[in-house]
Design an enzyme around this catalytic site. Structure first.
Site: not given
Length: 282
Positions: A149, A226, A260
């Site tokens: 991320s 995600d 995620h």
């Protein structure tokens, strides 16, 4: 520079340790995690740096990703730093989860409030590697970087801004084009000011367009479910298009059903360790 050991645990024949030190770049105490595989007992090993995402500390990766077995098998030292300075008493640093504490974005801030402490780019590319090279059995010539991320963004820019420094790079659900997403706009405005040309120096999609080489094979895993992908925060298509135009190889895997989270990371972490071992142990 003095290191203080915070913890040490045996894991897959190696040792998972956490250290604390006084950071010159960040002007505060910082913690980072070090995994020393069994091979580190008898010689120098390649070193792989992990950069974590928003709200994380050095603990998230070492406790949730399940990377130890693969790192042990391939003989890799793995370093996982914190994601921002801590306790600097800057006005506003605790106000939101996506800016300030836990959200250093791996940039060197230029705005007055932040520029003294928020220098995570220099910390992870200069100070921390020097500290690791001086204190652990690593080969400084064999170094790679990966992340998740915000940390995937960090990994990509570290590799692209330092040609030849890292043997390989990979990322899980990275922020690929932060100048165009809400998280990136908020962080870059706060740390770097309103001149958007300064932002491009920390945006992988812009950096790859002017990357001079050497060859860099990039691996990216992205969960198809995600929420931040569908919300326009990650923008991998823009990065892939820039790589294609520049003829830089990128393996992009859209993983059906994954989100995620660290469940996603844990599922594919062994693939990423193998990706790096191929270059680090060559």
């Amino acid at each position: 520079m003095a290191l203080k050991q915070v913890s040490s645990s045996k894991c897959f024949g190696g040792l998972q340790k956490v250290f604390e030190h006084d950071s010159v770049e960040l002007k505060c105490k910082m913690k980072f995690a070090v995994y020393l595989p069994p091979k580190a007992e008898t010689g120098k090993c390649p070193v792989l740096y992990w950069l974590s995402g928003l709200t994380c500390t050095e603990q998230n990766f070492i406790s949730k990703s399940g990377y130890h077995q693969a790192a042990s098998e391939h003989g890799l030292v793995v370093i996982a730093p914190d994601t921002s300075p801590r306790g600097c008493n800057i006005k506003g640093e605790e106000d939101s989860w996506d800016f300030g504490t836990g959200a250093g974005f791996y940039v060197d801030a230029t705005e007055d409030l932040w520029k003294t402490n928020y220098r995570m780019y220099s910390y992870v590319t200069k100070e921390l590697p020097q500290l690791v090279n001086d204190n652990f059995p690593v080969d400084p010539q064999r170094m790679s970087v990966f992340g998740h991320s915000m940390g995937g963004h960090g990994a990509l820019i570290c590799a692209l801004k330092n040609p030849g420094k890292y043997k390989s790079v990979s990322a899980f659900a990275p922020l690929c084009n932060p100048v165009l997403c809400r998280w990136g706009k908020k962080a870059f405005t706060g740390y770097l000011g309103t001149d958007q040309s300064k932002w491009e120096a920390y945006d992988a999609t812009y950096l790859v367009k002017s990357y001079p080489g050497p060859q860099l094979d990039i691996l990216i895993d992205q969960g198809k479910e995600d929420e931040f992908l569908s919300d326009g925060q990650l923008l991998p298509d823009n990065f892939i298009a820039a790589c294609t135009e520049k003829k830089i190889p990128v393996v992009f895997r859209l993983q059906e059903g994954y989100d995620h989270s660290y469940y996603f990371i844990a599922t594919f972490i062994a693939d990423h360790i193998r990706h790096h071992a191929k270059y680090l142990n060559a």
